[in-house]
Design a protein around this motif. Structure first.
Motif, PDB file in Angstrom:
ATOM      1  N   LEU A  16       0.467  -1.239   0.222  1.00  0.00           N
ATOM      2  CA  LEU A  16      -0.045   0.897  -0.279  1.00  0.00           C
ATOM      3  C   LEU A  16       1.169   1.318  -0.700  1.00  0.00           C
ATOM      4  O   LEU A  16       0.408   2.362  -0.471  1.00  0.00           O
ATOM      5  N   GLN A  17       1.958   0.818   0.588  1.00  0.00           N
ATOM      6  CA  GLN A  17       2.932   2.320   0.849  1.00  0.00           C
ATOM      7  C   GLN A  17       3.497   2.251  -0.797  1.00  0.00           C
ATOM      8  O   GLN A  17       3.588   3.595  -1.002  1.00  0.00           O
ATOM      9  N   THR A  18       4.014   1.203  -0.895  1.00  0.00           N
ATOM     10  CA  THR A  18       4.501   1.823  -2.683  1.00  0.00           C
ATOM     11  C   THR A  18       3.539   1.924  -4.169  1.00  0.00           C
ATOM     12  O   THR A  18       3.876   2.923  -4.558  1.00  0.00           O
ATOM     13  N   ALA A  19       2.608   1.700  -3.645  1.00  0.00           N
ATOM     14  CA  ALA A  19       1.305   2.262  -4.359  1.00  0.00           C
ATOM     15  C   ALA A  19       1.235   3.644  -4.129  1.00  0.00           C
ATOM     16  O   ALA A  19       0.458   4.367  -5.311  1.00  0.00           O
ATOM     17  N   SER A  20       1.025   3.619  -3.252  1.00  0.00           N
ATOM     18  CA  SER A  20       0.527   5.749  -2.592  1.00  0.00           C
ATOM     19  C   SER A  20       1.482   6.402  -3.482  1.00  0.00           C
ATOM     20  O   SER A  20       1.140   7.458  -4.208  1.00  0.00           O
ATOM     21  N   VAL A  21       2.820   5.880  -3.207  1.00  0.00           N
ATOM     22  CA  VAL A  21       4.098   6.445  -3.948  1.00  0.00           C
ATOM     23  C   VAL A  21       4.061   6.742  -5.384  1.00  0.00           C
ATOM     24  O   VAL A  21       4.288   7.383  -6.097  1.00  0.00           O
ATOM     25  N   ALA A  22       3.635   5.409  -5.744  1.00  0.00           N
ATOM     26  CA  ALA A  22       3.561   5.116  -7.647  1.00  0.00           C
ATOM     27  C   ALA A  22       2.442   6.408  -7.363  1.00  0.00           C
ATOM     28  O   ALA A  22       2.671   7.117  -9.024  1.00  0.00           O
ATOM     29  N   GLN A  23       1.431   6.456  -7.323  1.00  0.00           N
ATOM     30  CA  GLN A  23      -0.163   7.089  -7.513  1.00  0.00           C
ATOM     31  C   GLN A  23       0.731   8.406  -7.178  1.00  0.00           C
ATOM     32  O   GLN A  23       0.481   9.830  -8.283  1.00  0.00           O
ATOM     33  N   TYR A  83      -0.183   6.812   3.927  1.00  0.00           N
ATOM     34  CA  TYR A  83       0.731   5.280   3.565  1.00  0.00           C
ATOM     35  C   TYR A  83       2.496   6.258   2.634  1.00  0.00           C
ATOM     36  O   TYR A  83       2.886   5.789   2.750  1.00  0.00           O
ATOM     37  N   MET A  84       2.092   7.414   1.684  1.00  0.00           N
ATOM     38  CA  MET A  84       3.078   6.838   1.483  1.00  0.00           C
ATOM     39  C   MET A  84       4.479   7.859   2.518  1.00  0.00           C
ATOM     40  O   MET A  84       5.339   8.000   2.244  1.00  0.00           O
ATOM     41  N   ARG A  85       3.866   8.613   3.692  1.00  0.00           N
ATOM     42  CA  ARG A  85       4.745   9.315   4.209  1.00  0.00           C
ATOM     43  C   ARG A  85       5.483   7.865   5.073  1.00  0.00           C
ATOM     44  O   ARG A  85       7.162   7.999   5.115  1.00  0.00           O
ATOM     45  N   ASP A  86       4.558   6.843   5.246  1.00  0.00           N
ATOM     46  CA  ASP A  86       5.012   5.581   6.196  1.00  0.00           C
ATOM     47  C   ASP A  86       5.656   5.115   5.586  1.00  0.00           C
ATOM     48  O   ASP A  86       6.797   3.891   5.451  1.00  0.00           O
ATOM     49  N   TYR A  87       6.108   5.270   4.424  1.00  0.00           N
ATOM     50  CA  TYR A  87       7.530   4.568   2.831  1.00  0.00           C
ATOM     51  C   TYR A  87       8.402   4.999   2.885  1.00  0.00           C
ATOM     52  O   TYR A  87       9.538   4.158   2.854  1.00  0.00           O
ATOM     53  N   PHE A  88       8.874   6.529   2.882  1.00  0.00           N
ATOM     54  CA  PHE A  88      10.023   6.409   3.343  1.00  0.00           C
ATOM     55  C   PHE A  88      10.962   6.322   4.321  1.00  0.00           C
ATOM     56  O   PHE A  88      12.418   5.585   3.995  1.00  0.00           O
ATOM     57  N   PRO A  89      10.809   6.834   5.727  1.00  0.00           N
ATOM     58  CA  PRO A  89       9.463   7.861   6.034  1.00  0.00           C
ATOM     59  C   PRO A  89       9.336   9.375   5.714  1.00  0.00           C
ATOM     60  O   PRO A  89      10.549   9.849   5.970  1.00  0.00           O
ATOM     61  N   ILE A  90       8.406   9.879   6.154  1.00  0.00           N
ATOM     62  CA  ILE A  90       8.679  11.383   5.778  1.00  0.00           C
ATOM     63  C   ILE A  90       8.251  11.691   7.338  1.00  0.00           C
ATOM     64  O   ILE A  90       7.233  11.599   7.794  1.00  0.00           O
ATOM     65  N   THR A  91       9.163  12.977   7.935  1.00  0.00           N
ATOM     66  CA  THR A  91       8.223  13.825   9.354  1.00  0.00           C
ATOM     67  C   THR A  91       8.830  14.810   9.281  1.00  0.00           C
ATOM     68  O   THR A  91       9.308  15.704   8.510  1.00  0.00           O
ATOM     69  N   HIS A 263      16.061   8.101 -11.949  1.00  0.00           N
ATOM     70  CA  HIS A 263      15.728   6.567 -11.691  1.00  0.00           C
ATOM     71  C   HIS A 263      16.404   6.198 -10.241  1.00  0.00           C
ATOM     72  O   HIS A 263      16.923   6.612  -9.408  1.00  0.00           O
ATOM     73  N   ALA A 264      15.906   5.550 -10.191  1.00  0.00           N
ATOM     74  CA  ALA A 264      15.518   5.026  -8.330  1.00  0.00           C
ATOM     75  C   ALA A 264      15.337   3.008  -8.506  1.00  0.00           C
ATOM     76  O   ALA A 264      16.044   2.174  -8.838  1.00  0.00           O
ATOM     77  N   ARG A 265      14.259   2.943  -8.166  1.00  0.00           N
ATOM     78  CA  ARG A 265      13.622   1.162  -7.736  1.00  0.00           C
ATOM     79  C   ARG A 265      12.634   0.721  -9.012  1.00  0.00           C
ATOM     80  O   ARG A 265      11.626   2.120  -8.924  1.00  0.00           O
ATOM     81  N   GLY A 266      11.985  -0.259  -9.057  1.00  0.00           N
ATOM     82  CA  GLY A 266      10.601  -0.264  -9.380  1.00  0.00           C
ATOM     83  C   GLY A 266       9.750  -0.865  -8.343  1.00  0.00           C
ATOM     84  O   GLY A 266      10.539  -0.739  -7.729  1.00  0.00           O
ATOM     85  N   ILE A 267       8.452  -1.281  -9.285  1.00  0.00           N
ATOM     86  CA  ILE A 267       7.417  -1.137  -7.546  1.00  0.00           C
ATOM     87  C   ILE A 267       7.657  -3.069  -7.661  1.00  0.00           C
ATOM     88  O   ILE A 267       8.170  -3.549  -6.187  1.00  0.00           O
ATOM     89  N   PHE A 268       8.137  -3.786  -8.439  1.00  0.00           N
ATOM     90  CA  PHE A 268       8.190  -5.288  -7.761  1.00  0.00           C
ATOM     91  C   PHE A 268       9.678  -5.268  -8.066  1.00  0.00           C
ATOM     92  O   PHE A 268      10.126  -6.631  -7.690  1.00  0.00           O
ATOM     93  N   GLN A 269      10.623  -4.425  -8.377  1.00  0.00           N
ATOM     94  CA  GLN A 269      12.066  -4.829  -8.356  1.00  0.00           C
ATOM     95  C   GLN A 269      12.531  -3.386  -7.879  1.00  0.00           C
ATOM     96  O   GLN A 269      12.080  -3.034  -7.320  1.00  0.00           O
ATOM     97  N   TYR A 270      13.654  -4.525  -7.362  1.00  0.00           N
ATOM     98  CA  TYR A 270      14.801  -3.050  -6.544  1.00  0.00           C
ATOM     99  C   TYR A 270      16.039  -2.545  -7.633  1.00  0.00           C
ATOM    100  O   TYR A 270      16.783  -1.544  -6.990  1.00  0.00           O
ATOM    101  N   SER A 271      15.922  -3.185  -8.539  1.00  0.00           N
ATOM    102  CA  SER A 271      17.326  -2.690  -9.683  1.00  0.00           C
ATOM    103  C   SER A 271      17.000  -1.718 -10.395  1.00  0.00           C
ATOM    104  O   SER A 271      18.240  -0.719 -10.394  1.00  0.00           O
TER     105      SER A 271
END
Length: 335
Positions: A16-23, A83-91, A263-271
């Motif tokens: 859910l966190q990854t999906a929120s950032v992708a959105q 969810y986006m906050r918790d992905y990183f997280p951001i404070t 560039h950084a990582r993908g949704i289902f892979q990290y390369s």
């Protein structure tokens, strides 16, 4: 009888966190184009009246972005931002109280690639802005170009975004009742071209327009540094003088926006991909710098306040950098 729901599993929370950032990334990289395409396409369908009515509304409402915008608290408090906050997280961290009877001008640094910290901290309630700064209404400036896009303009206004022009800024800062905070990402789109992990270079040495604006309105200046903002993406090397940098600079002059090749990582892979790395961001808001109001400040007066601002920003960075794993020998560089 009270029904208790089981907490979400850790894998589901991460998805859910990854999906929120992708959105969020899609909303700024693709939603604007989709809104434009939808607006035009509807004219050639049986739903043409939707675009026609919106065009009429747009004409009536055209001054709203420069008059403080139209925030929608339901969207600012939407769960997706948490969810986006918790992905990183951001404070968000404050170092001094802000008097709600005054207006404030906050300089946000650095821009980063997509200004994630600025957006989440000032355009949503995910990091608890209203709790940290009660009685203060935040506004974040954004390129005026985005407010010319149908439907999308209403989306960005809902979070408290306003156009980055003098009239929009003055409207917020001159409100006599106070309680308004105007955040400006001073380095702008050009600074994004230097956003990469470990970089502490700020495009600020000759950026003095925000200082002049603060003096004209007698608005206290507040420095803010977002630790980790530049660590979210890698960027293709583009040193000054290189062909890539020249093209990026040329496109920026034409379009008004920079185009960093990140560039950084993908949704289902990290390369590889466009999803940012999971790296913490902490935006530290400094103490206000008092500014005496003067309608037509001299260059010397602007330079004096600007230098004081640079000094306070440097102090803020040096005081807190150890908490966020910044090397001791790293210091801010103003260009």
């Amino acid at each position: 009888m009270m029904v208790e729901f089981a907490p979400l599993s850790v894998p589901l929370q991460r998805r859910l966190q990854t999906a929120s950032v992708a959105q969020w990334i899609f909303s700024f990289l693709g939603l604007a184009q989709c809104c434009t395409a939808a607006f035009i396409t509807l004219f050639f369908t049986r739903f043409w009246l939707v675009s026609a009515l919106y065009a009429a509304w747009w004409l009536i409402d055209r001054e709203k972005p420069s008059k403080g915008g139209r925030r929608i608290h339901v969207l600012r408090n939407c769960i997706i931002w948490r969810y986006m906050r918790d992905y990183f997280p951001i404070t968000l961290m404050k170092t001094a109280e802000l008097d709600p009877r005054q207006n404030y001008l906050v300089g946000f640094h650095p821009h980063g690639v997509l200004a994630a910290g600025a957006f989440l901290n000032f355009c949503t309630e995910a990091s608890g802005f209203s709790t940290l700064f009660p009685g203060i209404t935040p506004h974040l400036m954004m390129l005026s170009l985005w407010f010319r896009i149908p439907f999308f303009r209403d989306y960005v206004m809902s979070g408290g975004l306003i156009p980055s022009d003098k009239d929009s800024a003055s409207y917020v800062l001159q409100k006599p009742e106070g309680g308004n905070l105007l955040a400006i990402i001073v380095g702008g789109a050009q600074e994004a071209l230097d956003a990469r992990p470990g970089s502490y270079t700020l495009l600020l040495k000759n950026r003095k327009g925000f200082v002049r604006l603060a003096i004209q309105h007698g608005t206290p200046l507040v420095p803010a540094f977002s630790f980790g903002e530049n660590d979210l993406f890698d960027q293709v090397k583009n040193p000054k003088g290189s062909w890539l940098r020249r093209i990026q600079h040329w496109l920026q002059q034409i379009m008004g926006i920079s185009l960093p090749l990140f560039h950084a990582r993908g949704i289902f892979q990290y390369s590889f991909g466009l999803i940012p790395y999971r790296r913490p961001i902490c935006t530290v808001v400094g103490k206000p710098i008092p500014v005496q109001k003067k309608h037509r400040p001299s260059e010397e007066e602007v330079d004096q306040i600007h230098q004081k601002y640079l000094n306070e920003l440097s102090k803020l960075f040096e005081k807190h950098k150890a908490k966020y794993n910044v090397p001791e020998d790293s210091h801010l560089e103003f260009i």
